[in-house]
Design a protein around this motif. Structure first.
Motif, mmCIF file in Angstrom:
data_model
loop_
_atom_site.group_PDB
_atom_site.id
_atom_site.type_symbol
_atom_site.label_atom_id
_atom_site.label_comp_id
_atom_site.label_asym_id
_atom_site.label_seq_id
_atom_site.Cartn_x
_atom_site.Cartn_y
_atom_site.Cartn_z
ATOM 1 N N UNK A 1 0.816 -1.214 0.000
ATOM 2 C CA UNK A 1 0.000 0.000 0.000
ATOM 3 C C UNK A 1 0.847 1.262 0.000
ATOM 4 N N UNK A 2 1.886 1.311 0.833
ATOM 5 C CA UNK A 2 2.683 2.531 0.929
ATOM 6 C C UNK A 2 3.422 2.826 -0.378
ATOM 7 N N UNK A 3 3.890 1.797 -1.055
ATOM 8 C CA UNK A 3 4.539 1.998 -2.358
ATOM 9 C C UNK A 3 3.542 2.555 -3.375
ATOM 10 N N UNK A 4 2.335 2.030 -3.329
ATOM 11 C CA UNK A 4 1.305 2.482 -4.269
ATOM 12 C C UNK A 4 0.875 3.910 -3.946
ATOM 13 N N UNK A 5 0.763 4.230 -2.671
ATOM 14 C CA UNK A 5 0.418 5.604 -2.283
ATOM 15 C C UNK A 5 1.443 6.571 -2.857
ATOM 16 N N UNK A 6 2.718 6.199 -2.792
ATOM 17 C CA UNK A 6 3.771 7.069 -3.341
ATOM 18 C C UNK A 6 3.609 7.242 -4.852
ATOM 19 N N UNK A 7 3.270 6.168 -5.545
ATOM 20 C CA UNK A 7 3.031 6.270 -6.983
ATOM 21 C C UNK A 7 1.864 7.228 -7.268
ATOM 22 N N UNK A 8 0.808 7.105 -6.487
ATOM 23 C CA UNK A 8 -0.356 7.977 -6.686
ATOM 24 C C UNK A 8 -0.021 9.424 -6.331
ATOM 25 N N UNK A 9 0.824 9.617 -5.342
ATOM 26 C CA UNK A 9 1.272 10.978 -5.008
ATOM 27 C C UNK A 9 2.017 11.585 -6.194
ATOM 28 N N UNK A 10 2.936 10.823 -6.755
ATOM 29 C CA UNK A 10 3.721 11.325 -7.888
ATOM 30 C C UNK A 10 2.857 11.596 -9.114
ATOM 31 N N UNK A 11 1.780 10.822 -9.264
ATOM 32 C CA UNK A 11 0.902 10.994 -10.425
ATOM 33 C C UNK A 11 0.075 12.274 -10.341
ATOM 34 N N UNK A 12 -0.245 12.702 -9.122
ATOM 35 C CA UNK A 12 -1.065 13.903 -8.908
ATOM 36 C C UNK A 12 -2.352 13.868 -9.734
ATOM 37 N N UNK A 13 -2.997 12.715 -9.756
ATOM 38 C CA UNK A 13 -4.192 12.491 -10.571
ATOM 39 C C UNK A 13 -5.419 12.468 -9.664
ATOM 40 N N UNK A 14 -6.359 13.357 -9.921
ATOM 41 C CA UNK A 14 -7.549 13.483 -9.080
ATOM 42 C C UNK A 14 -8.405 12.221 -9.064
ATOM 43 N N UNK A 15 -8.265 11.354 -10.047
ATOM 44 C CA UNK A 15 -9.035 10.100 -10.035
ATOM 45 C C UNK A 15 -8.652 9.219 -8.846
ATOM 46 N N UNK A 16 -7.509 9.471 -8.229
ATOM 47 C CA UNK A 16 -7.062 8.663 -7.099
ATOM 48 C C UNK A 16 -7.686 9.084 -5.769
ATOM 49 N N UNK A 17 -8.344 10.220 -5.714
ATOM 50 C CA UNK A 17 -8.848 10.760 -4.445
ATOM 51 C C UNK A 17 -9.736 9.770 -3.686
ATOM 52 N N UNK A 18 -10.785 9.204 -4.292
ATOM 53 C CA UNK A 18 -11.625 8.297 -3.497
ATOM 54 C C UNK A 18 -10.878 7.044 -3.036
ATOM 55 N N UNK A 19 -9.905 6.627 -3.801
ATOM 56 C CA UNK A 19 -9.128 5.443 -3.424
ATOM 57 C C UNK A 19 -8.193 5.762 -2.260
ATOM 58 N N UNK A 20 -7.628 6.956 -2.264
ATOM 59 C CA UNK A 20 -6.794 7.376 -1.135
ATOM 60 C C UNK A 20 -7.633 7.532 0.134
ATOM 61 N N UNK A 21 -8.858 8.022 -0.018
ATOM 62 C CA UNK A 21 -9.776 8.127 1.133
ATOM 63 C C UNK A 21 -10.026 6.741 1.713
ATOM 64 N N UNK A 22 -10.278 5.775 0.842
ATOM 65 C CA UNK A 22 -10.497 4.402 1.294
ATOM 66 C C UNK A 22 -9.234 3.830 1.928
ATOM 67 N N UNK A 23 -8.079 4.172 1.369
ATOM 68 C CA UNK A 23 -6.805 3.701 1.927
ATOM 69 C C UNK A 23 -6.615 4.218 3.356
ATOM 70 N N UNK A 24 -7.029 5.442 3.607
ATOM 71 C CA UNK A 24 -6.950 5.992 4.963
ATOM 72 C C UNK A 24 -7.803 5.152 5.910
ATOM 73 N N UNK A 25 -9.011 4.850 5.474
ATOM 74 C CA UNK A 25 -9.913 4.046 6.312
ATOM 75 C C UNK A 25 -9.427 2.612 6.481
#
Length: 185
Positions: free
Chosen positions: A95-119
Motif C-alpha cells: 500500500x505505501x509503495x502504491x500511495x507514493x506512486x499515486x502521489x507522484x501521479x497527482x491524478x484526481x481520479x485517485x482521491x476516493x481510493x486514497x480516502x479508502x486507503x486511509x480508512x
C-alpha cells in the motif's frame, strides 16, 4: 500468473539490477531471456501480472510486478486503475509503495481510493507498529500533491478523526497548504 519458480527469478533479477548485492556475494546469473516475461513488452507483463495478483490475492506477485514497473520505468498510466484498486485492498503489503506512486501521479481520479486507503489502515496488520501515523502522512501527502478542492476536502475531513495520529497529521498538512496562522476547521 507467475509460478513460484518464475517469481523467484523475477525477484532475484529485480534485486540484482535495482539494488545490487553485497560485494562478498556473487551476483546471481539470471539472464533476462530466462525470465517469464518479454522485456520488449514489459508494460503488458506488469499490467497482466497485477491483474492476476488481484484475482489470486498474491502479495508476492504485486511486489514483483511493482518492482519491475519501477525498474523499467513503466508509466503509471499503464496500471493506474489497478494501483487504485490495490491501494484499497488489505491482503498485500504494498500500500505505501502504491500511495507514493499515486502521489507522484497527482491524478484526481485517485482521491476516493486514497480516502479508502486511509480508512483501511486499522486493518493492515503489517502496519500495526505504525503508532506515529507515517501511513496517514503518506496518504495526506498524496492528497496534498493532487491539490484539488476535493483532495483538500478529504484532508479537512480527517481533521475531525477520532484517530489522533490521523487528526494531527491532517491539521499539520492543512496548515502547510493554507499557510501560517490558518485555521483548520
Amino acid at each position: 500468473m507467475w509460478t513460484d519458480d518464475e517469481l523467484a527469478k523475477v525477484f532475484v533479477y529485480i534485486h540484482s539490477r535495482a539494488i545490487g548485492l553485497p560485494e562478498k556475494r556473487p551476483a546471481p546469473q539470471i539472464s533476462p531471456d530466462t525470465l517469464p516475461l518479454d522485456l520488449n513488452d514489459i508494460s503488458s507483463a506488469v499490467r497482466d501480472q497485477l491483474g492476476a495478483a488481484i484475482t489470486a490475492k498474491s502479495s508476492d506477485v504485486v511486489e514483483a510486478a511493482l518492482g519491475l514497473a519501477l525498474l523499467f520505468d513503466v508509466p503509471l498510466s499503464v496500471y493506474f486503475d489497478l494501483s487504485c484498486q490495490l491501494v484499497t485492498e488489505d491482503w498485500h503489503i504494498s500500500q505505501e509503495d502504491i500511495i507514493r506512486l499515486l502521489q507522484d501521479a497527482e491524478d484526481a481520479r485517485a482521491i476516493p481510493f486514497l480516502r479508502t486507503a486511509i480508512d483501511l489502515k486499522p486493518r493492515l496488520e503489517h502496519l500495526a507498529h505504525d503508532d506515529y501515523g507515517s501511513y496517514y502522512k503518506k496518504c495526506l501527502w498524496a492528497l496534498s500533491a493532487i491539490g484539488t478542492p476535493d483532495a483538500i476536502a478529504v484532508i479537512r475531513d480527517c481533521v475531525n478523526s477520532e484517530i489522533a495520529p490521523l487528526r494531527e497529521e491532517a491539521e499539520y498538512r492543512l496548515s502547510k497548504i493554507q499557510g501560517p496562522g490558518a485555521r483548520c476547521d
